[in-house]
Design a protein around this motif. Structure first.
Motif, PDB file in Angstrom:
ATOM      1  N   GLY A 122       4.623  -2.159  -7.934  1.00 14.98           N
ATOM      2  CA  GLY A 122       3.413  -2.976  -7.923  1.00 14.98           C
ATOM      3  C   GLY A 122       2.222  -2.326  -8.583  1.00 14.98           C
ATOM      4  N   ARG A 123       2.070  -1.019  -8.423  1.00 10.90           N
ATOM      5  CA  ARG A 123       0.912  -0.328  -8.978  1.00 10.90           C
ATOM      6  C   ARG A 123       0.866  -0.431 -10.503  1.00 10.90           C
ATOM      7  N   LYS A 124       2.041  -0.539 -11.125  1.00  6.36           N
ATOM      8  CA  LYS A 124       2.107  -0.630 -12.591  1.00  6.36           C
ATOM      9  C   LYS A 124       1.597  -1.971 -13.113  1.00  6.36           C
ATOM     10  N   LEU A 125       1.457  -2.969 -12.217  1.00 11.13           N
ATOM     11  CA  LEU A 125       1.018  -4.300 -12.635  1.00 11.13           C
ATOM     12  C   LEU A 125      -0.499  -4.468 -12.604  1.00 11.13           C
ATOM     13  N   ILE A 148       6.262   1.510  -0.309  1.00 12.33           N
ATOM     14  CA  ILE A 148       7.126   2.184  -1.289  1.00 12.33           C
ATOM     15  C   ILE A 148       7.291   1.312  -2.533  1.00 12.33           C
ATOM     16  N   LEU A 149       7.517   0.004  -2.331  1.00  7.16           N
ATOM     17  CA  LEU A 149       7.660  -0.916  -3.461  1.00  7.16           C
ATOM     18  C   LEU A 149       6.368  -0.985  -4.277  1.00  7.16           C
ATOM     19  N   ILE A 207       4.130  -8.311   0.196  1.00 11.70           N
ATOM     20  CA  ILE A 207       5.129  -7.246   0.040  1.00 11.70           C
ATOM     21  C   ILE A 207       4.575  -5.912   0.536  1.00 11.70           C
ATOM     22  N   SER A 208       3.332  -5.621   0.188  1.00  7.76           N
ATOM     23  CA  SER A 208       2.742  -4.332   0.561  1.00  7.76           C
ATOM     24  C   SER A 208       2.552  -4.180   2.066  1.00  7.76           C
ATOM     25  N   MET A 209       2.635  -5.303   2.802  1.00  3.89           N
ATOM     26  CA  MET A 209       2.448  -5.271   4.256  1.00  3.89           C
ATOM     27  C   MET A 209       3.766  -5.170   5.030  1.00  3.89           C
TER      28      MET A 209
END
Length: 257
Positions: free
Chosen positions: A57-60, A51-52, A42-44
């Motif tokens: 994602g960072r909260k996980l 943005i996602l 997803i990050s790619m």
């Protein structure tokens, strides 16, 4: 206006790439309350992925302590290097991310024929090797404190240090050499080149060439390969120009790739 759009595009791409590499680094090197593989993918995804990651994602991510490196079970390479990377200063982490961003940007601007900041690739590689050298020094120090063999870390560090030293010498010596002056004048008068890329606006020396000279009773011999980014009004082009010198002749261009 074209230059403004080019710079804006570069900043957007650089920001997205930097966020992507930070995301991958954080996901791999920490506990994650989700699918690591899925969120790396997803990050790619272009601009949307970063943005996602920033919004969801960072909260996980759950950060781990460096004390887990041995965990009572002996030396672990994976934990060791994960811990080393986590313990790097924020400035070095940003430098790593910037290096990858610059390298990828260098390939993108070439691939999409965007004629702005082609120097990003060699600059990115230089920053990357400096960061790796810093990481290796920390690796050597940590291995020493743990009484773990560090011969390969020493070898890798000194190879990279030598490469950086040579590349630095090249970027200092070549632009101030007679061989470079002859090569530059030759290109300025190359009508075929100017018809292809437009009026020449500038040159950038790449740290991948070399120069050597020797002397004997007959005189001085020399040979140089000079890697350049040639900047035209319409296009940029990377060239390697070969220059030679003999006792009978001054520096003379012998070929171009």
């Amino acid at each position: 206006m074209t230059a403004v759009f080019g710079i804006l595009f570069f900043l957007i791409v650089l920001g997205s790439l930097t966020t992507t590499f930070v995301a991958i680094f954080q996901i791999i090197n920490n506990d994650f309350n989700g699918s690591k593989g899925l969120w790396i993918i997803i990050s790619m995804i272009g601009i949307i992925g970063p943005i996602l990651y920033l919004t969801k994602g960072r909260k996980l991510i759950t950060k781990r302590d460096y004390d887990e490196i041995n965990n009572g079970e002996g030396f672990s390479f994976k934990s060791h290097y994960s811990g080393l990377i986590r313990d790097l200063s924020m400035n070095i982490k940003i430098a790593f991310a910037a290096a990858f961003g610059l390298i990828i940007t260098g390939y993108l601007v070439r691939g999409f024929d965007i004629y702005v900041f082609w120097e990003s690739k060699p600059i990115g590689y230089a920053i990357l090797f400096i960061c790796i050298a810093i990481l290796l020094r920390k690796d050597i120090t940590k291995r020493k404190s743990l009484k773990v063999k560090n011969a390969w870390s020493h070898i890798a560090f000194w190879i990279i240090a030598f490469m950086l030293f040579v590349k630095t010498l090249i970027t200092i010596i070549l632009p101030n050499s007679d061989a470079y002056k002859v090569a530059k004048n030759y290109l300025k008068n190359d009508t075929q080149l100017t018809s292809e890329i437009g009026e020449l606006k500038g040159f950038a020396v790449l740290p991948s060439g070399g120069i050597e000279t020797s002397s004997d009773s007959n005189g001085t011999y020399g040979a140089a390969s000079i890697a350049l980014i040639v900047k035209g009004a319409e296009k940029y082009k990377e060239l390697i120009i070969y220059v030679e010198k003999t006792p009978e002749t001054d520096w003379t261009v012998t070929g171009i790739e």
